[in-house]
Motif scaffolding. Structure first.
Motif: not given
Length: 317
Positions: A49-56
């Motif tokens: 989701r757009l609100n769960t995008l994050m770096d590894n």
């Protein structure tokens, strides 16, 4: 409350905190911990989701902050040490500093100079002109008549994409590279032109006129929409450039031949009068030449008198 009960309660509290942290991470990553109907063990399904995008994990590492106390390992002097030039703000040493001895770029002798009065022109080859005509990017009139053909200016060259508007600081110079490929007659008004380029253009039936443009005239020519009407008048060349634009070999627009051609284009009725004057002048020149030839054939009276006087002075034998 006994010590053992306190320790057990602390362990239970720590376990609860770990479980809550894991649940929060699962929620943030959009993971579903519910077991699937097909698999009793359960399958972890990740939903993007757009609100769960994050770096590894481990991809972005935070930098060490300085000046945050002795516990940060970069507190107090922030790693700069005590005193000295390098500890001051803005106290960096220049890369060319050599400890006080003469710098390298000062030990090398100077070569050449920069001409403050230079006027570099944007080069334009006649071969490039023919290429843009063949591609259809530079539109010209197909008529072979010089009077009906369209005259191209620097603004037309810029619109065709042959050069950028902001690259023209002093003008455009026409050069003769690719003259063997030129076959289309073109009428050009340009800042300067080489002798070979002029010969190549005129050999196929075109014309070249060199016109002086100062900074204001160039802006008016390239961006006339930025000036209110009436447009500013074009300035004359300075004295040091006047010999160039008054010379017909350079096809200068101030030469008598170019001004006569311009006048005849504006008033075609003068062409007949000019031809009539040329015919009258040629007849007068022929009459004068015939009279001169007749006068040369007749003996001069002074020469006759002198010869007779010499014969009288001779002694008789």
């Amino acid at each position: 409350m006994s010590t053992s009960s306190v320790l057990s309660s602390r362990k239970a509290l720590g376990h609860c905190r770990r479980v809550c942290t894991q649940l929060q991470q699962c929620v943030l990553r959009g993971l579903s911990t519910r077991p699937s109907s097909n698999d009793e063990k359960g399958e972890i399904v990740s939903v993007l989701r757009l609100n769960t995008l994050m770096d590894n994990p481990g991809a972005a590492k935070k930098g060490r902050r300085i000046g945050r106390g002795i516990g940060s390992s970069k507190g107090k002097t922030s790693g700069r040490g005590h005193k000295g030039q390098k500890s001051r703000s803005g106290g960096n040493i220049h890369p060319m500093f050599e400890g006080g001895q003469t710098k390298f770029y000062k030990r090398i002798p100077k070569r050449g100079f920069k001409n403050a009065h230079a006027q570099p022109m944007v080069p334009l080859n006649v071969g490039t002109l023919q290429d843009y005509i063949d591609m259809g990017r530079l539109s010209i009139d197909g008529s072979n008549d010089k009077e009906d053909a369209t005259t191209l200016t620097i603004a037309d060259l810029v619109k065709a994409g042959m050069m950028k508007k902001n690259s023209i600081k002093h003008g455009v110079k026409l050069l003769a590279k690719g003259k063997e490929r030129l076959r289309t007659p073109v009428n050009l008004q340009i800042s300067r032109a080489s002798r070979e380029a002029i010969d190549a253009i005129e050999r196929v039936g075109g014309t070249v006129t060199t016109v002086h443009y100062n900074a204001l005239a160039l802006r008016v020519l390239l961006s006339p929409d930025k000036f209110p009407l009436p447009l500013p008048k074009q300035a004359r060349p300075p004295p040091r450039l006047m010999p160039y634009y008054t010379n017909w070999k350079n096809r200068g627009y101030l030469s008598p031949q170019a001004q006569m051609e311009q006048l005849l284009r504006e008033r075609p009725d003068l062409q007949d009068k000019l031809n009539h004057l040329h015919n009258d002048d040629s007849d007068n020149i022929r009459t004068d030449e015939s009279d001169q030839d007749a006068a040369d054939e007749q003996p001069r009276p002074e020469a006759v008198d002198k010869s007779s006087a010499e014969e009288e002075d001779k002694p008789k034998e």
